[in-house]
Design a protein around this motif. Structure first.
Motif, mmCIF file in Angstrom:
data_model
loop_
_atom_site.group_PDB
_atom_site.id
_atom_site.type_symbol
_atom_site.label_atom_id
_atom_site.label_comp_id
_atom_site.label_asym_id
_atom_site.label_seq_id
_atom_site.Cartn_x
_atom_site.Cartn_y
_atom_site.Cartn_z
ATOM 1 N N LEU A 144 0.819 -1.206 0.000
ATOM 2 C CA LEU A 144 0.000 0.000 0.000
ATOM 3 C C LEU A 144 0.858 1.263 0.000
ATOM 4 O O LEU A 144 0.515 2.260 -0.649
ATOM 5 C CB LEU A 144 -0.942 -0.012 1.208
ATOM 6 N N ARG A 145 1.963 1.235 0.711
ATOM 7 C CA ARG A 145 2.890 2.372 0.738
ATOM 8 C C ARG A 145 3.553 2.560 -0.621
ATOM 9 O O ARG A 145 3.631 3.677 -1.140
ATOM 10 C CB ARG A 145 3.945 2.134 1.822
ATOM 11 N N THR A 146 4.020 1.457 -1.208
ATOM 12 C CA THR A 146 4.697 1.511 -2.503
ATOM 13 C C THR A 146 3.751 2.011 -3.592
ATOM 14 O O THR A 146 4.169 2.716 -4.507
ATOM 15 C CB THR A 146 5.235 0.114 -2.884
ATOM 16 N N SER A 147 2.486 1.658 -3.479
ATOM 17 C CA SER A 147 1.511 2.076 -4.489
ATOM 18 C C SER A 147 1.043 3.518 -4.289
ATOM 19 O O SER A 147 0.307 4.043 -5.115
ATOM 20 C CB SER A 147 0.312 1.138 -4.487
ATOM 21 N N GLY A 148 1.427 4.149 -3.191
ATOM 22 C CA GLY A 148 1.065 5.544 -2.956
ATOM 23 C C GLY A 148 -0.292 5.741 -2.309
ATOM 24 O O GLY A 148 -0.828 6.842 -2.323
#
Length: 112
Positions: A54-58
């Motif tokens: 979720l963090r990597t996807s923004g």
């Protein structure tokens, strides 16, 4: 056509546990332990893995405070792009439906 950010968001949203995490984060900012306790169906390590996606996807942001990491929704991240894409699809669909209802032959089909 979807953008790279939209694709990241849709990929991240495709998982049921990640959607549950997002619903929790919709209530505020939480640590991974707090999130794992509320999710209940998976452990802390799995929640951490989902948070990384979720963090990597923004979609989610992380804030560090000493040894703790706090997670929250990123309202300006890629999920906004995905939302705008879906909103444009729905608006187009409504316009098409309205035009079809306004056509004279549509009234005949409904009456016949």
């Amino acid at each position: 056509m979807t953008s790279a950010n939209e694709n990241l968001a849709f990929d991240a949203l495709s998982d049921r546990v990640r959607r549950r995490i997002l619903s929790i984060l919709g209530e505020g900012e939480f640590t991974v332990t707090e999130i794992a306790d509320r999710v209940g169906v998976v452990g802390r390590t799995t929640v951490s893995s989902h948070l990384r996606v979720l963090r990597t996807s923004g979609i989610v942001t992380e804030r560090r405070d000493g040894r703790l990491r706090y997670y929250s929704l990123d309202a300006e991240g890629s999920v906004r792009d995905a939302f705008n894409f879906l909103q444009s699809l729905l608006e187009s669909s409504v316009r098409v439906a309205d035009r079809e209802q306004d056509r004279p032959d549509a009234a005949r089909r409904e009456a016949g």
